[in-house]
Write a protein that holds these residues in place. Structure first.
Motif, PDB file in Angstrom:
ATOM      1  N   MET A   1       0.658  -1.093   0.228  1.00  0.00           N
ATOM      2  CA  MET A   1      -0.285   0.497  -0.096  1.00  0.00           C
ATOM      3  C   MET A   1       0.841   1.363  -0.216  1.00  0.00           C
ATOM      4  N   LYS A   2       0.269   2.514  -0.881  1.00  0.00           N
ATOM      5  CA  LYS A   2       1.468   3.582  -1.062  1.00  0.00           C
ATOM      6  C   LYS A   2       1.013   4.652  -0.151  1.00  0.00           C
ATOM      7  N   ILE A   3       1.522   5.748   0.321  1.00  0.00           N
ATOM      8  CA  ILE A   3       0.849   6.077   1.126  1.00  0.00           C
ATOM      9  C   ILE A   3       0.163   6.931   1.256  1.00  0.00           C
ATOM     10  N   LYS A   4       0.063   7.257  -0.374  1.00  0.00           N
ATOM     11  CA  LYS A   4      -1.058   8.258  -1.133  1.00  0.00           C
ATOM     12  C   LYS A   4      -2.479   7.388  -0.555  1.00  0.00           C
ATOM     13  N   GLU A   5      -2.768   5.954  -0.896  1.00  0.00           N
ATOM     14  CA  GLU A   5      -4.027   5.677  -0.436  1.00  0.00           C
ATOM     15  C   GLU A   5      -4.174   5.834   1.377  1.00  0.00           C
ATOM     16  N   ILE A   6      -3.308   5.514   2.024  1.00  0.00           N
ATOM     17  CA  ILE A   6      -3.670   5.745   3.418  1.00  0.00           C
ATOM     18  C   ILE A   6      -4.041   7.085   4.065  1.00  0.00           C
ATOM     19  N   LEU A   7      -3.471   8.847   3.072  1.00  0.00           N
ATOM     20  CA  LEU A   7      -3.790   9.251   3.129  1.00  0.00           C
ATOM     21  C   LEU A   7      -5.474   9.958   2.859  1.00  0.00           C
ATOM     22  N   LEU A   8      -6.148   8.881   1.747  1.00  0.00           N
ATOM     23  CA  LEU A   8      -7.049   9.237   1.247  1.00  0.00           C
ATOM     24  C   LEU A   8      -8.206   8.934   2.978  1.00  0.00           C
TER      25      LEU A   8
ATOM     26  N   GLU B   1      -7.666  11.431   5.190  1.00  0.00           N
ATOM     27  CA  GLU B   1      -9.085  12.819   4.887  1.00  0.00           C
ATOM     28  C   GLU B   1     -10.302  12.075   5.166  1.00  0.00           C
ATOM     29  N   GLU B   2     -10.387  11.887   4.943  1.00  0.00           N
ATOM     30  CA  GLU B   2     -12.033  10.547   5.632  1.00  0.00           C
ATOM     31  C   GLU B   2     -12.361  10.580   6.987  1.00  0.00           C
ATOM     32  N   MET B   3     -11.829  10.469   7.730  1.00  0.00           N
ATOM     33  CA  MET B   3     -11.407  10.497   9.334  1.00  0.00           C
ATOM     34  C   MET B   3     -11.257  12.251   9.345  1.00  0.00           C
TER      35      MET B   3
ATOM     36  N   THR C   1      -7.321  11.448  22.010  1.00  0.00           N
ATOM     37  CA  THR C   1      -7.509  11.165  20.567  1.00  0.00           C
ATOM     38  C   THR C   1      -7.223  10.260  19.352  1.00  0.00           C
ATOM     39  N   LYS C   2      -5.688   9.795  19.953  1.00  0.00           N
ATOM     40  CA  LYS C   2      -4.700   8.818  19.858  1.00  0.00           C
ATOM     41  C   LYS C   2      -5.478   7.902  19.360  1.00  0.00           C
ATOM     42  N   ASN C   3      -6.121   7.201  20.292  1.00  0.00           N
ATOM     43  CA  ASN C   3      -6.550   5.937  20.475  1.00  0.00           C
ATOM     44  C   ASN C   3      -7.752   5.702  19.560  1.00  0.00           C
ATOM     45  N   TYR C   4      -8.825   7.359  19.067  1.00  0.00           N
ATOM     46  CA  TYR C   4      -9.669   7.253  17.970  1.00  0.00           C
ATOM     47  C   TYR C   4      -8.906   6.858  16.737  1.00  0.00           C
ATOM     48  N   ILE C   5      -8.493   7.529  16.328  1.00  0.00           N
ATOM     49  CA  ILE C   5      -7.403   7.805  14.931  1.00  0.00           C
ATOM     50  C   ILE C   5      -7.285   5.933  15.080  1.00  0.00           C
ATOM     51  N   VAL C   6      -6.335   5.348  15.849  1.00  0.00           N
ATOM     52  CA  VAL C   6      -5.699   4.166  15.545  1.00  0.00           C
ATOM     53  C   VAL C   6      -7.474   3.162  15.221  1.00  0.00           C
TER      54      VAL C   6
ATOM     55  N   LYS D   1     -11.148   0.703   9.167  1.00  0.00           N
ATOM     56  CA  LYS D   1     -10.497   1.042   7.304  1.00  0.00           C
ATOM     57  C   LYS D   1      -9.882   0.937   6.583  1.00  0.00           C
ATOM     58  N   ILE D   2      -8.795   0.160   7.735  1.00  0.00           N
ATOM     59  CA  ILE D   2      -7.143  -0.926   6.654  1.00  0.00           C
ATOM     60  C   ILE D   2      -7.153  -2.405   7.752  1.00  0.00           C
ATOM     61  N   PRO D   3      -7.760  -3.468   7.534  1.00  0.00           N
ATOM     62  CA  PRO D   3      -7.415  -4.650   8.335  1.00  0.00           C
ATOM     63  C   PRO D   3      -5.859  -5.086   7.523  1.00  0.00           C
ATOM     64  N   ASN D   4      -5.211  -6.041   8.047  1.00  0.00           N
ATOM     65  CA  ASN D   4      -4.486  -6.779   7.923  1.00  0.00           C
ATOM     66  C   ASN D   4      -3.230  -5.616   7.764  1.00  0.00           C
ATOM     67  N   PHE D   5      -3.026  -4.365   7.734  1.00  0.00           N
ATOM     68  CA  PHE D   5      -1.712  -3.936   8.314  1.00  0.00           C
ATOM     69  C   PHE D   5      -1.692  -3.460   9.297  1.00  0.00           C
TER      70      PHE D   5
END
Length: 364
Positions: free
Chosen positions: A1-8, A11-13, A334-339, A345-349
């Protein structure tokens, strides 16, 4: 997975358009085209956090506070910001900050704050202004449904808990094409009166280009008439701070002890007790002195925030209890929420919760 895919996903969050103008959010260091090896989520991307990312083989750090807040003219390692930036670059570590993009989100920092205290009926304390626009266009009845749906799919027509909102009115449109025209109805040089539908939709301003693209891609006319207006309405679902109710009223002393336990505060600085029970609670994670008047106007019994100065405690004006619970403490979860969001959204990573405590304030 490229970083740009994670950024999407990030941005949804926390859409970057939600951030305050003074802020510095998004990708601060690194390339979007790099392959991601793992994500480390932290509060502050300091040197020790960079070391942790290297040790745990994570080349993307998602932090709450931006390590780069103001411009750097030199990067010589003379202070904690420059040292962290140098170390991140040397180790090919990308850094992404969410800060006020998540502060302003209805499910973000202040909703997390409310949930930690068990508040109910929570709503935005300081709704965001100058963020809503309105598009008006005209088309034939046969095209109206397709056009509306395309703009809805692009993000138009959302009002609070409702989607696909629009206003439609019937009228008569007139036109006459010149020698270069190719009218959908009628002929060149013919004066045409046609039944039309006027469609009006509202949207968040950062979606304008996407919605206009949908308009042009789905409209049947050769020349499309449309107008876009900036509205004075506040956005009730985006903004800073929140206010909610306790399920059961508490005394001022009991409430502050409750907050100290729930938010794991080292100490709480507060204004003079007013001798009344606490029921309606306003919160604003981080530095929130600017919202004291908003909390009073909202009839809050107490306002919980951080970084209050000596003279700002006077601004309580015997109308509410002001309490400074600490900057880090008010944003603690806050960081708990982010994790949790990223794992859904990105399981198995590899998404790792930073174990470093970056709170610079210590208590005896």
């Amino acid at each position: 997975m490229k970083i740009k895919e994670i950024l999407l996903v990030l941005e949804e969050m926390a859409p970057l358009a939600y951030a305050e103008e003074f802020d510095n959010v998004g990708l601060l260091i690194g390339s979007t085209n790099d392959e991601a090896t793992g994500i480390l989520v932290c509060h502050d991307a300091l040197e020790n956090v960079i070391d942790e990312a290297v040790a745990k083989k994570c080349n993307l750090i998602v932090c709450f506070h931006p390590i780069l807040f103001t411009g750097l003219k030199k990067i010589t390692g003379k202070n904690y910001v420059e040292r962290a930036v140098l170390k991140a670059i040397k180790n090919d570590i990308a850094i992404y900050a969410v800060h006020t993009a998540l502060d302003n989100h209805k499910e973000g920092v202040n909703k997390i704050f409310c949930d930690a205290l068990g508040l109910i009926n929570s709503k935005i304390l300081v709704p965001k202004q100058h963020f809503i626009q309105k598009l008006v266009t005209y088309t034939i009845p046969e095209n109206a449904e397709q056009l509306r749906n395309a703009m809805f799919d692009a993000g138009a027509g959302k009002i609070g808990n409702y989607d696909n909102c629009s206003f439609n009115s019937k009228g008569i449109g007139t036109y006459m094409g010149n020698e270069n025209s190719n009218p959908e109805i009628g002929e060149r040089f013919e004066f045409v009166e046609a039944a039309e539908i006027k469609i009006e939709v509202v949207f968040e301003k950062h979606l304008q280009s996407k919605i206009v693209k949908a308009l042009f891609s789905n409209h049947v006319y050769e020349e499309i008439a449309y107008e876009i207006y900036d509205l004075q309405n506040t956005h009730q679902n985006i903004g800073l701070g929140m206010i909610g109710d306790l399920e059961k009223p508490m005394s001022e002393t009991d409430f502050l002890h409750f907050v100290k336990d729930k938010m794991q505060c080292g100490s709480i600085r507060h204004s003079e007790f007013l001798g009344k029970s606490i029921n309606k609670v306003a919160v604003l994670g981080g530095s929130g002195s600017f919202a004291i008047k908003s909390a009073i106007k909202a009839n809050a019994d107490v306002f919980l925030t951080a970084d209050l100065k000596y003279h700002q405690f006077y601004e309580a004006e015997n109308q509410l209890l002001l309490a400074d619970i600490g900057h880090f403490e008010s944003e603690r979860f806050t960081k708990n929420y982010i994790v949790d969001f990223l794992k859904k959204k990105i399981p198995n990573f590899a998404i790792i919760f930073s174990e470093e405590n970056t709170n610079p304030v210590k208590y005896l």
